[in-house]
Write a protein that holds these residues in place. Structure first.
Motif, PDB file in Angstrom:
ATOM      1  N   UNK A 110     -44.457  16.076 -79.025  1.00  0.00           N
ATOM      2  CA  UNK A 110     -43.727  14.968 -78.442  1.00  0.00           C
ATOM      3  C   UNK A 110     -44.579  14.235 -77.537  1.00  0.00           C
ATOM      4  N   UNK A 111     -45.559  15.039 -76.638  1.00  0.00           N
ATOM      5  CA  UNK A 111     -46.425  14.494 -75.660  1.00  0.00           C
ATOM      6  C   UNK A 111     -47.506  13.323 -76.518  1.00  0.00           C
ATOM      7  N   UNK A 112     -47.915  13.939 -77.381  1.00  0.00           N
ATOM      8  CA  UNK A 112     -48.950  12.965 -78.232  1.00  0.00           C
ATOM      9  C   UNK A 112     -48.182  11.722 -78.954  1.00  0.00           C
ATOM     10  N   UNK A 113     -47.038  11.956 -79.450  1.00  0.00           N
ATOM     11  CA  UNK A 113     -46.426  10.775 -79.974  1.00  0.00           C
ATOM     12  C   UNK A 113     -45.924   9.733 -78.666  1.00  0.00           C
ATOM     13  N   UNK A 114     -45.596  10.363 -77.542  1.00  0.00           N
ATOM     14  CA  UNK A 114     -45.306   9.462 -76.592  1.00  0.00           C
ATOM     15  C   UNK A 114     -46.579   8.782 -76.101  1.00  0.00           C
ATOM     16  N   UNK A 115     -47.630   9.322 -76.071  1.00  0.00           N
ATOM     17  CA  UNK A 115     -49.011   8.620 -75.639  1.00  0.00           C
ATOM     18  C   UNK A 115     -49.460   7.625 -76.684  1.00  0.00           C
ATOM     19  N   UNK A 116     -49.119   7.993 -77.943  1.00  0.00           N
ATOM     20  CA  UNK A 116     -49.599   6.932 -79.010  1.00  0.00           C
ATOM     21  C   UNK A 116     -48.689   5.938 -78.889  1.00  0.00           C
ATOM     22  N   UNK A 117     -47.270   5.837 -78.548  1.00  0.00           N
ATOM     23  CA  UNK A 117     -46.292   4.648 -78.515  1.00  0.00           C
ATOM     24  C   UNK A 117     -46.673   3.834 -77.538  1.00  0.00           C
TER      25      UNK A 117
END
Length: 117
Positions: A110-117
């Motif tokens: 979730x943190x990786x996805x949030x940083x990628x967005x």
């Protein structure tokens, strides 16, 4: 601060540094076997065999005791790396149960996805 919170902080801090070379699983396992605090009482971390029923209260007490051992373990981060790479279905690894490891994986995703967005 709990053992797993401290390990998570250490893991996050190490992720912000230059990535270390990834050790082969066999080398990680060898290091755990030689330096892990759990080597003194492996049953504490794995529980009874599959043919023995462990009452819930006993399991909770055993897992809490195992987590306490993990707090002072010199190879806790290596243990966490091994567990995250192998996805164990039982035991206590670096203070985490399989359910806790799954939650940690989901949190990181979730943190990786949030940083990628």
């Amino acid at each position: 601060m709990t053992a797993s919170a401290r390990l998570t902080e250490s893991l996050e801090a190490s992720m912000s540094l230059v990535p270390l070379p990834v050790l082969p699983l066999v080398d990680l396992l060898a290091r755990l076997g030689k330096q892990g605090e759990c080597r003194y009482d492996p049953d504490l971390h794995t529980g009874p065999d599959v043919f023995e029923v462990e009452p819930i209260a006993d399991r909770r007490a055993r897992v809490d005791a195992a987590r306490t051992v993990c707090e002072g373990c010199p190879v806790a981060l290596e243990c966490l790396e091994y567990a995250l790479r192998t996805n164990p279905d039982h035991g206590v690894w670096a203070g985490y149960t399989p359910r806790g490891l799954a939650a940690l994986r989901a949190q990181v995703r979730a943190e990786v996805a949030a940083e990628a967005a």
